[in-house]
Write a protein that holds these residues in place. Structure first.
Motif, PDB file in Angstrom:
ATOM      1  N   VAL A 371       0.848  -1.187   0.000  1.00 51.24           N
ATOM      2  CA  VAL A 371       0.000   0.000   0.000  1.00 51.24           C
ATOM      3  C   VAL A 371       0.883   1.236   0.000  1.00 51.24           C
ATOM      4  O   VAL A 371       1.818   1.338   0.807  1.00 51.24           O
ATOM      5  CB  VAL A 371      -0.926   0.012   1.241  1.00 51.24           C
ATOM      6  N   ALA A 372       0.592   2.184  -0.898  1.00 54.29           N
ATOM      7  CA  ALA A 372       1.303   3.456  -0.941  1.00 54.29           C
ATOM      8  C   ALA A 372       0.390   4.549  -0.388  1.00 54.29           C
ATOM      9  O   ALA A 372      -0.757   4.682  -0.831  1.00 54.29           O
ATOM     10  CB  ALA A 372       1.730   3.787  -2.357  1.00 54.29           C
ATOM     11  N   LEU A 373       0.894   5.315   0.577  1.00 51.38           N
ATOM     12  CA  LEU A 373       0.150   6.428   1.159  1.00 51.38           C
ATOM     13  C   LEU A 373       0.693   7.719   0.537  1.00 51.38           C
ATOM     14  O   LEU A 373       1.788   8.175   0.880  1.00 51.38           O
ATOM     15  CB  LEU A 373       0.322   6.442   2.676  1.00 51.38           C
ATOM     16  N   VAL A 374      -0.051   8.279  -0.406  1.00 52.67           N
ATOM     17  CA  VAL A 374       0.385   9.448  -1.164  1.00 52.67           C
ATOM     18  C   VAL A 374      -0.076  10.703  -0.422  1.00 52.67           C
ATOM     19  O   VAL A 374      -1.280  10.909  -0.202  1.00 52.67           O
ATOM     20  CB  VAL A 374      -0.188   9.414  -2.591  1.00 52.67           C
ATOM     21  N   HIS A 375       0.882  11.555  -0.034  1.00 55.97           N
ATOM     22  CA  HIS A 375       0.561  12.693   0.832  1.00 55.97           C
ATOM     23  C   HIS A 375       1.148  13.988   0.275  1.00 55.97           C
ATOM     24  O   HIS A 375       2.090  13.978  -0.535  1.00 55.97           O
ATOM     25  CB  HIS A 375       1.119  12.448   2.238  1.00 55.97           C
ATOM     26  N   ASP A 376       0.608  15.087   0.731  1.00 62.70           N
ATOM     27  CA  ASP A 376       1.144  16.399   0.373  1.00 62.70           C
ATOM     28  C   ASP A 376       2.365  16.707   1.245  1.00 62.70           C
ATOM     29  O   ASP A 376       2.536  16.162   2.345  1.00 62.70           O
ATOM     30  CB  ASP A 376       0.087  17.489   0.558  1.00 62.70           C
ATOM     31  N   LEU A 400       5.293   5.604   2.504  1.00 63.91           N
ATOM     32  CA  LEU A 400       4.882   6.998   2.411  1.00 63.91           C
ATOM     33  C   LEU A 400       5.483   7.603   1.150  1.00 63.91           C
ATOM     34  O   LEU A 400       6.694   7.501   0.917  1.00 63.91           O
ATOM     35  CB  LEU A 400       5.354   7.775   3.633  1.00 63.91           C
ATOM     36  N   VAL A 401       4.652   8.247   0.324  1.00 62.83           N
ATOM     37  CA  VAL A 401       5.107   8.799  -0.951  1.00 62.83           C
ATOM     38  C   VAL A 401       4.608  10.235  -1.073  1.00 62.83           C
ATOM     39  O   VAL A 401       3.399  10.492  -0.966  1.00 62.83           O
ATOM     40  CB  VAL A 401       4.587   7.968  -2.144  1.00 62.83           C
ATOM     41  N   ASN A 409       2.539   9.461 -13.489  1.00 64.20           N
ATOM     42  CA  ASN A 409       3.887   8.877 -13.468  1.00 64.20           C
ATOM     43  C   ASN A 409       4.225   8.312 -12.097  1.00 64.20           C
ATOM     44  O   ASN A 409       4.875   7.270 -11.976  1.00 64.20           O
ATOM     45  CB  ASN A 409       4.920   9.945 -13.845  1.00 64.20           C
ATOM     46  N   LEU A 410       3.782   9.014 -11.060  1.00 60.06           N
ATOM     47  CA  LEU A 410       4.032   8.549  -9.699  1.00 60.06           C
ATOM     48  C   LEU A 410       3.391   7.190  -9.459  1.00 60.06           C
ATOM     49  O   LEU A 410       4.018   6.258  -8.933  1.00 60.06           O
ATOM     50  CB  LEU A 410       3.487   9.573  -8.704  1.00 60.06           C
ATOM     51  N   THR A 420       0.264  -2.620  -5.079  1.00 59.11           N
ATOM     52  CA  THR A 420      -1.010  -2.954  -5.728  1.00 59.11           C
ATOM     53  C   THR A 420      -2.140  -1.985  -5.384  1.00 59.11           C
ATOM     54  O   THR A 420      -3.137  -1.932  -6.092  1.00 59.11           O
ATOM     55  CB  THR A 420      -1.442  -4.373  -5.329  1.00 59.11           C
ATOM     56  N   ARG A 421      -1.983  -1.213  -4.284  1.00 54.76           N
ATOM     57  CA  ARG A 421      -3.032  -0.270  -3.896  1.00 54.76           C
ATOM     58  C   ARG A 421      -2.416   1.025  -3.361  1.00 54.76           C
ATOM     59  O   ARG A 421      -1.262   1.035  -2.932  1.00 54.76           O
ATOM     60  CB  ARG A 421      -3.948  -0.896  -2.833  1.00 54.76           C
ATOM     61  N   PHE A 422      -3.218   2.086  -3.404  1.00 58.65           N
ATOM     62  CA  PHE A 422      -2.730   3.364  -2.897  1.00 58.65           C
ATOM     63  C   PHE A 422      -3.896   4.135  -2.301  1.00 58.65           C
ATOM     64  O   PHE A 422      -5.073   3.802  -2.499  1.00 58.65           O
ATOM     65  CB  PHE A 422      -2.074   4.179  -4.016  1.00 58.65           C
ATOM     66  N   ALA A 423      -3.545   5.193  -1.556  1.00 63.47           N
ATOM     67  CA  ALA A 423      -4.556   6.091  -0.989  1.00 63.47           C
ATOM     68  C   ALA A 423      -3.980   7.499  -0.939  1.00 63.47           C
ATOM     69  O   ALA A 423      -2.798   7.675  -0.618  1.00 63.47           O
ATOM     70  CB  ALA A 423      -4.967   5.638   0.404  1.00 63.47           C
TER      71      ALA A 423
END
Length: 440
Positions: A371-376, A400-401, A409-410, A420-423
């Motif tokens: 799981v990728a946690l995409v944050h500002d 954490l990304v 692209n990210l 396989t999943r992100f949020a």
């Protein structure tokens, strides 16, 4: 020597995991030895031509005077990088014999180093996957090694692989029968080992140029030209004798045939147990399934194996998609006695991982690649690491990304890394409201 990016490293580890798990299921125990060994031990004549490719380590404290007086840099070496895993195993067993069982089944999966000329399939640092059985004098050792290796190739999904088998005693007997003198045997075997590359005519030409016994070369040439029937014979005594001249050692032939029969029985029993477990056959009758007559074993009378320490059966893994072997091994009863002072029977089988890994495509460890946690960028670090720690409790892999302008692209890069999943997360996101989405 190579670097490996994360995706390559993950793939290699998955393949190694399959190999390691298969070996362990056959009762082998993993050990670890140092990457360096005593220089004299590495160059004691046990490693064959590989000794010439070993990396030496200069001993500490060498003085300028010693450097100037030395006629060769090797005079100043006291250690060397291991060029295979067999010599270290022999030293390991000699050091720890009292702590080991009478019959010791060892796994070694580790890098080795050789000063090769780099080319496709040949590297200066590469991984070997070895299994060895020490203390078992009978052909049970060879049968177990071959069965475990075939099971491992099956587990990797490598279809079409086979094992070529021969015996050094039969090779020596053939050379003697042809008329080569004992002093010529090593040189002749080096040439015969090139048979796959230069062909029969090339072997005869090289032996002629070496000036070995002419009548023996003529006898070998006559053997090459002997017509043979083309009918298929399953591995066994008839198939072995078909390729041997008269006078071959009956005991050795029987031993090789016995190894084949044992492997066939093991493969049949494994198939029967598997079919019974899946309900394909009645468990009460599964044991009556006959041994497989088409086991992937092939007798090769000119299989040599370059290592000079082999004393009995020798084998190599072949695959129709490549011209080189994927591994090999054999019996080396005389090696450990060089360290221990008393003979210990030994046999081993090594898979060449670098060649093998290019041919197999292992399944991913599980469906949840991560799981990728995409944050500002402006989110509180404490909140981010706290969220990550909570999500790790329910997912095996969390990263954490930081969000970028080009989100496509990210996400593509994350998918390439196996996620396989992100949020998308913000200050209000918690482990209960992640809003996970698939990385399609």
């Amino acid at each position: 020597m190579r670097d490996f990016l994360p995706a390559d490293k993950a793939r290699r580890e998955r393949v190694l995991g399959v190999i390691r798990g298969s070996y362990r299921s056959h009762g082998f125990d993993e050990i670890e030895t140092p990457v360096v060994e005593d220089w004299a031990r590495l160059n004691s004549g046990l490693g064959g031509d590989n000794e010439k490719l070993s990396f030496a380590v200069l001993r500490r404290g060498v003085t300028t005077e010693e450097l100037q007086a030395a006629t060769s840099p090797l005079e100043l070496a006291d250690l060397g990088l291991r060029f295979d895993l067999t010599v270290p195993l022999a030293r390991f067993y000699a050091s720890h014999r009292a702590e080991l069982p009478a019959v010791f089944r060892a796994i070694q999966i580790a890098p080795v180093w050789r000063a090769e000329r780099p080319q496709k399939g040949r590297y200066r640092q590469f991984v070997q996957c070895d299994i060895d059985i020490l203390g078992e004098a009978s052909t049970l050792a060879e049968a177990e090694l071959i069965t475990a290796t075939l099971s491992t190739l099956d587990a990797l999904g490598l279809e079409g692989a086979s094992i070529r088998i021969n015996d050094r005693r039969l090779l020596v007997g053939m050379l003697t029968g042809f008329g080569f003198t004992p002093e010529e045997h090593d040189s002749v075997l080096i040439t015969i080992d090139k048979l796959d590359k230069v062909g029969q005519d090339g072997v005869i030409a090289e032996l002629t140029s070496k000036g070995v016994t002419p009548s023996a070369v003529e006898a070998l040439q006559g053997y090459f030209r002997t017509p043979r029937t083309m009918e298929f014979l399953p591995f066994g005594e008839k198939a072995i004798r078909k390729f041997l001249p008269a006078g071959a050692d009956d005991t050795v032939v029987a031993e090789l045939a016995g190894i084949g029969a044992a492997v066939a029985a093991a493969r049949a029993a494994a198939t029967a147990a598997r079919r019974a477990q899946t309900g394909e056959v009645d468990p009460d009758t599964a044991r009556d399934i006959p041994a497989q007559p088409d086991i992937p074993l092939t007798f090769d009378p000119f299989l040599v194996r370059g290592m000079g320490y082999y004393t009995g059966p020798i084998f190599e893994v072949a695959h129709p998609s490549v011209s080189y072997s994927l591994g090999g091994g054999g019996r080396y009863d005389g090696m450990i006695g060089r360290f221990l002072g008393s003979d210990v029977p030994a046999a081993g089988f090594s898979l060449g991982f670098e060649r093998l890994v290019d041919l197999v495509e292992p399944a991913a460890d599980d469906a949840d690649g991560g799981v990728a946690l995409v944050h500002d960028a402006d989110l509180d670090p404490a909140a981010l690491v706290a969220l990550k720690a909570a999500v790790i409790e329910t997912h095996a892999r969390v990263r954490l990304v930081r969000r970028t302008k080009n989100v496509a692209n990210l996400l593509g890069a994350l998918k390439a890394d196996g996620f396989t999943r992100f949020a998308f997360v913000d200050a209000a996101t918690g482990p209960d409201n992640l809003g996970l989405r698939p990385l399609d």
